[in-house]
Design an enzyme around this catalytic site. Structure first.
Site, PDB file in Angstrom:
ATOM      1  N   ARG A   1       0.846  -1.190   0.000  1.00 46.06           N
ATOM      2  CA  ARG A   1       0.000   0.000   0.000  1.00 46.06           C
ATOM      3  C   ARG A   1       0.887   1.249   0.000  1.00 46.06           C
ATOM      4  O   ARG A   1       1.955   1.263   0.612  1.00 46.06           O
ATOM      5  CB  ARG A   1      -0.891   0.028   1.247  1.00 46.06           C
ATOM      6  CG  ARG A   1      -2.050  -0.939   1.211  1.00 46.06           C
ATOM      7  CD  ARG A   1      -3.107  -0.557   0.173  1.00 46.06           C
ATOM      8  NE  ARG A   1      -4.229  -1.481   0.143  1.00 46.06           N
ATOM      9  CZ  ARG A   1      -4.337  -2.516  -0.694  1.00 46.06           C
ATOM     10  NH1 ARG A   1      -3.402  -2.766  -1.577  1.00 46.06           N
ATOM     11  NH2 ARG A   1      -5.414  -3.287  -0.664  1.00 46.06           N
TER      12      ARG A   1
ATOM     13  N   HIS B   1      -0.996   0.115  -9.739  1.00 52.90           N
ATOM     14  CA  HIS B   1      -1.706  -0.801  -8.823  1.00 52.90           C
ATOM     15  C   HIS B   1      -2.276  -2.001  -9.593  1.00 52.90           C
ATOM     16  O   HIS B   1      -3.470  -2.302  -9.518  1.00 52.90           O
ATOM     17  CB  HIS B   1      -2.817  -0.060  -8.075  1.00 52.90           C
ATOM     18  CG  HIS B   1      -3.227  -0.742  -6.795  1.00 52.90           C
ATOM     19  ND1 HIS B   1      -3.619  -0.068  -5.662  1.00 52.90           N
ATOM     20  CD2 HIS B   1      -3.316  -2.062  -6.479  1.00 52.90           C
ATOM     21  CE1 HIS B   1      -3.933  -0.936  -4.711  1.00 52.90           C
ATOM     22  NE2 HIS B   1      -3.754  -2.169  -5.187  1.00 52.90           N
TER      23      HIS B   1
END
Ligand code: NDP
Ligand code: OXD
Length: 307
Positions: A222, A270
């Site tokens: 993250r 991502h």
């Protein structure tokens, strides 16, 4: 029976089709087009507006569309006591390990430099450096698989987790007390931790300074794990030699962000591993069934631990 799907990163149409293949009669509302809030018993979600789930008084389960659940814990106005489940899926694990192997080999085999040479029609063979020591933060579903696959490719691999692990071929460290020892021997640091209050900003100046000089960072967990200004400083003063980043504090990464143009930073949007509806839908449907029947759920998240 109604399901609520809150779209974000994932295309809801794929999920609705996959769920209807399992049960053509299943009633699915795709947020924000929810017909009757009282009919919603199961929500499968990704980055939804805070407080939204409080509107569904009969909610029995909150199901993340991914492995991570930080987007659910970020919602401070979550319905209390409603269990949270997450995705544990072989394709998600496979795809993450493939991405990590690519990122490690791209770095260790200096493939970007060959691309630059090719652009100038230059034949510039380089001697192979000795293989780096790979260190993986997080030895869960994703980290353990990547560790084993890198070990099978001939890399020397260590890992760091909350609780002690015993994985053949992998040097395992655990807990705060062994964090320095883990970092001190690492040339390529891979972050596969969940984002929790314990791990937020764990990729910081102090952590980087404990790695081997000129270490390489791969962050696929993250954006909140990384202190972005500390990465830029560590690259400038050569504490780190480069970074491959798949996740960011703000996604999409703003076009003016300094990471985009940094010569030592490689960026992907991502995509290191994206939940595949065709394989993950079974556990979502099974949890839907279990939630309605009051049976124990699969892949339930520990709310105290935060992952
Ligand atoms: P798991 O919960 O299976 O594993 C998490 C690991 O982190 C465990 O080994 C755990 O230790 C360890 N850990 C947690 N907190 C700490 C801590 N404070 N100190 C040391 N170790 C800690 O998660 P997954 O492997 O399934 O997923 C990891 C993360 O990857 C997700 O949370 C998500 O954020 C990210 N992800 C990113 C994707 C992408 O496309 N970029 C795709 C999928 C996931 P222990 O085993 O002892 O509990
Ligand atoms: C996940 C992700 O957590 O895709 O699964 O980031």
């Amino acid at each position: 029976m109604t399901m609520l799907r809150i779209p974000g990163k994932f295309d809801p149409n794929y999920w609705v089709s996959a769920l209807h293949r399992l049960d053509p009669g299943l009633k699915i509302d795709v947020w924000p087009d929810v017909k009757d809030n009282h009919a919603i018993q199961f929500a499968t979600v990704w980055s939804y507006p805070s407080g939204e789930l409080l509107k569904y008084p009969n909610l029995k389960c909150i199901s993340s569309l991914g492995a991570g659940v930080d987007h659910i814990f970020n919602d401070s106005a979550r319905p209390p006591g409603v269990p949270i489940v997450r995705i544990v899926d072989k394709n998600l694990v496979r795809d993450m390990s493939q991405y990590i192997i690519w990122a490690v080999l791209n770095h260790t085999r200096a493939l970007d430099e060959y691309r630059r040479s090719q652009a100038r029609s230059l034949w510039t063979p380089r001697a192979l450096k000795s293989l780096p020591q790979i260190g993986i933060m997080g030895l869960g579903q994703l980290g353990a698989d990547a560790a084993i696959k890198l070990h099978n490719l001939g890399f020397s691999v260590s890992g760091w987790s909350n609780t002690p692990k015993n994985i053949p071929g992998i040097t395992c460290f655990a807990g705060d007390k062994q964090q320095n020892a883990f970092l001190n021997q690492t040339d390529v640091l891979i972050c596969l931790l969940p984002l929790t209050s314990q791990t937020r900003h764990i990729l910081n100046r102090k952590t980087f300074s404990q790695l081997k000089k000129g270490a390489y960072l791969i962050n696929v967990a993250r954006g909140g794990h990384l202190l972005e200004e500390d990465l830029l400083a560590a690259l400038d003063n050569h504490t780190l030699s480069g970074a491959c980043l798949d996740v960011f504090n703000t996604e999409p990464l703003p076009s003016t962000h300094p990471f985009w143009q940094h010569p030592a930073i490689k960026i992907t949007p991502h995509i290191s591993s994206v939940t595949d509806p065709t394989s993950a839908v079974n556990q979502i449907f099974e949890n839907y069934r279990r939630a309605l029947a009051g049976e124990p759920l699969l892949n339930r998240v520990d709310v105290e631990r935060g992952y």
